[in-house]
Motif scaffolding. Structure first.
Motif, mmCIF file in Angstrom:
data_model
loop_
_atom_site.group_PDB
_atom_site.id
_atom_site.type_symbol
_atom_site.label_atom_id
_atom_site.label_comp_id
_atom_site.label_asym_id
_atom_site.label_seq_id
_atom_site.Cartn_x
_atom_site.Cartn_y
_atom_site.Cartn_z
ATOM 1 N N ALA A 57 0.842 -1.197 0.000
ATOM 2 C CA ALA A 57 0.000 0.000 0.000
ATOM 3 C C ALA A 57 0.878 1.247 0.000
ATOM 4 C CB ALA A 57 -0.913 0.001 1.215
ATOM 5 N N HIS A 95 -1.577 -4.454 2.912
ATOM 6 C CA HIS A 95 -2.301 -3.239 3.259
ATOM 7 C C HIS A 95 -1.730 -2.617 4.530
ATOM 8 C CE1 HIS A 95 -5.764 -3.858 0.431
ATOM 9 N NE2 HIS A 95 -5.292 -5.103 0.496
ATOM 10 N N ARG A 98 -4.336 -5.758 6.527
ATOM 11 C CA ARG A 98 -4.713 -7.004 5.848
ATOM 12 C C ARG A 98 -3.573 -7.497 4.959
ATOM 13 N NH1 ARG A 98 -8.921 -5.528 2.103
ATOM 14 N NH2 ARG A 98 -9.218 -7.764 1.729
ATOM 15 N N HIS A 115 -5.622 -0.180 9.331
ATOM 16 C CA HIS A 115 -6.805 0.660 9.150
ATOM 17 C C HIS A 115 -6.771 1.817 10.141
ATOM 18 C CE1 HIS A 115 -10.966 1.712 8.323
ATOM 19 N NE2 HIS A 115 -11.171 1.759 9.628
ATOM 20 N N GLU A 134 -1.081 -8.799 -1.590
ATOM 21 C CA GLU A 134 -1.359 -7.389 -1.358
ATOM 22 C C GLU A 134 -1.122 -7.104 0.122
ATOM 23 O OE1 GLU A 134 -5.329 -6.444 -2.543
ATOM 24 O OE2 GLU A 134 -5.192 -7.709 -4.327
#
Length: 248
Positions: free
Chosen positions: A18, A83, A60, A86, A81
């Motif tokens: 990310a 991430h 994630r 949050h 991926e």
């Protein structure tokens, strides 16, 4: 670890990070795509940290489209991926309490100013910091990636920003903690209690006594506080912090 596909594709995984995690990569990999070689004992978490990203900064992990734990052992040939956490991020146990490493003293004072429970020492080494963070269930804040990689650390976070105001902004956006400005001693983190003017006569200058009516004293170190001529800058820090949390 490589930034190209120089190794056998069947024994590598392709990591796409990310945008918020690119700062942890070396400049040549700042596009956020990393090829990681898989060993027999490699976990997904190990491969991510080998790329330079501390696991406390990872949210994630999605392997070939499926959410996957960091303990997963890649087979090779997969795409991942990665991430970021949050935001706002919840801390186990409710309202967060914090511990800062030795390089974040200016941030500690700002955090206490806005009422956050913030422990700070300017002489603690890494093992002592981890021990205190674990024992008191404090979020350990640092810009030391190696400290965040310690396996026994219960909860840590990387502080983004160079200047203290930017660091405070990052912290508030990450955790959105409840703020109680003017309730903590910026020197020792103790709680402030309002006290009668007569009780501070021996502690402040006569000119201050004549100009100020409201005083508070730290319950722990007995330092006396009042809103003086320097309050404008402090008011600005507090007002900005309150607006930031309200917007998260």
């Amino acid at each position: 670890m490589s930034g190209t596909d120089a190794t056998d594709p069947s024994r590598t995984v392709a990591l796409t990070l990310a945008d918020d995690l690119h700062l942890f990569l070396p400049p040549r990999l700042r596009a956020g795509r990393v090829t990681a070689a898989v060993a027999d004992d490699s976990t997904l978490g190990h491969l991510v940290e080998s790329a330079g990203v501390p696991l406390p900064e990872v949210g994630r992990l999605v392997v070939d489209g499926a959410d996957t734990p960091a303990s997963y052992r890649p087979r090779g040939g997969e795409t991942v991926e990665v991430h970021a956490v949050h935001r706002p991020q919840e801390v186990p146990g409710g309202e967060p309490r914090f511990l800062l490493d030795v390089h974040l003293g200016a941030l500690a004072r700002r955090m206490r100013l806005v009422g956050l429970d913030t422990a700070y020492h300017n002489d603690c080494d890494d093992p002592v910091l981890v021990e205190q963070a674990n024992a008191e269930r404090r979020v350990l804040l640092t810009q030391d990636r190696g400290l965040l990689r310690r396996r026994n650390l219960w909860f840590g976070a990387y502080v983004r920003g160079v200047r203290p105001d930017a660091q405070l902004d990052d912290l508030l956006r990450r955790f959105a903690p409840p703020l109680r400005p003017w309730t903590r001693c910026t020197s020792c983190n103790g709680n402030l209690t309002a006290v009668p003017k007569e009780s501070v006569v021996a502690d402040v200058e006569p000119g201050t006594l004549a100009a100020v009516e409201d005083f508070a004293r730290c319950d722990d170190c007995a330092r006396v506080y009042w809103h003086g001529s320097h309050g404008g800058r402090l008011d600005e820090i507090v007002d900005t912090a309150l607006r930031t949390v309200a917007q998260v």
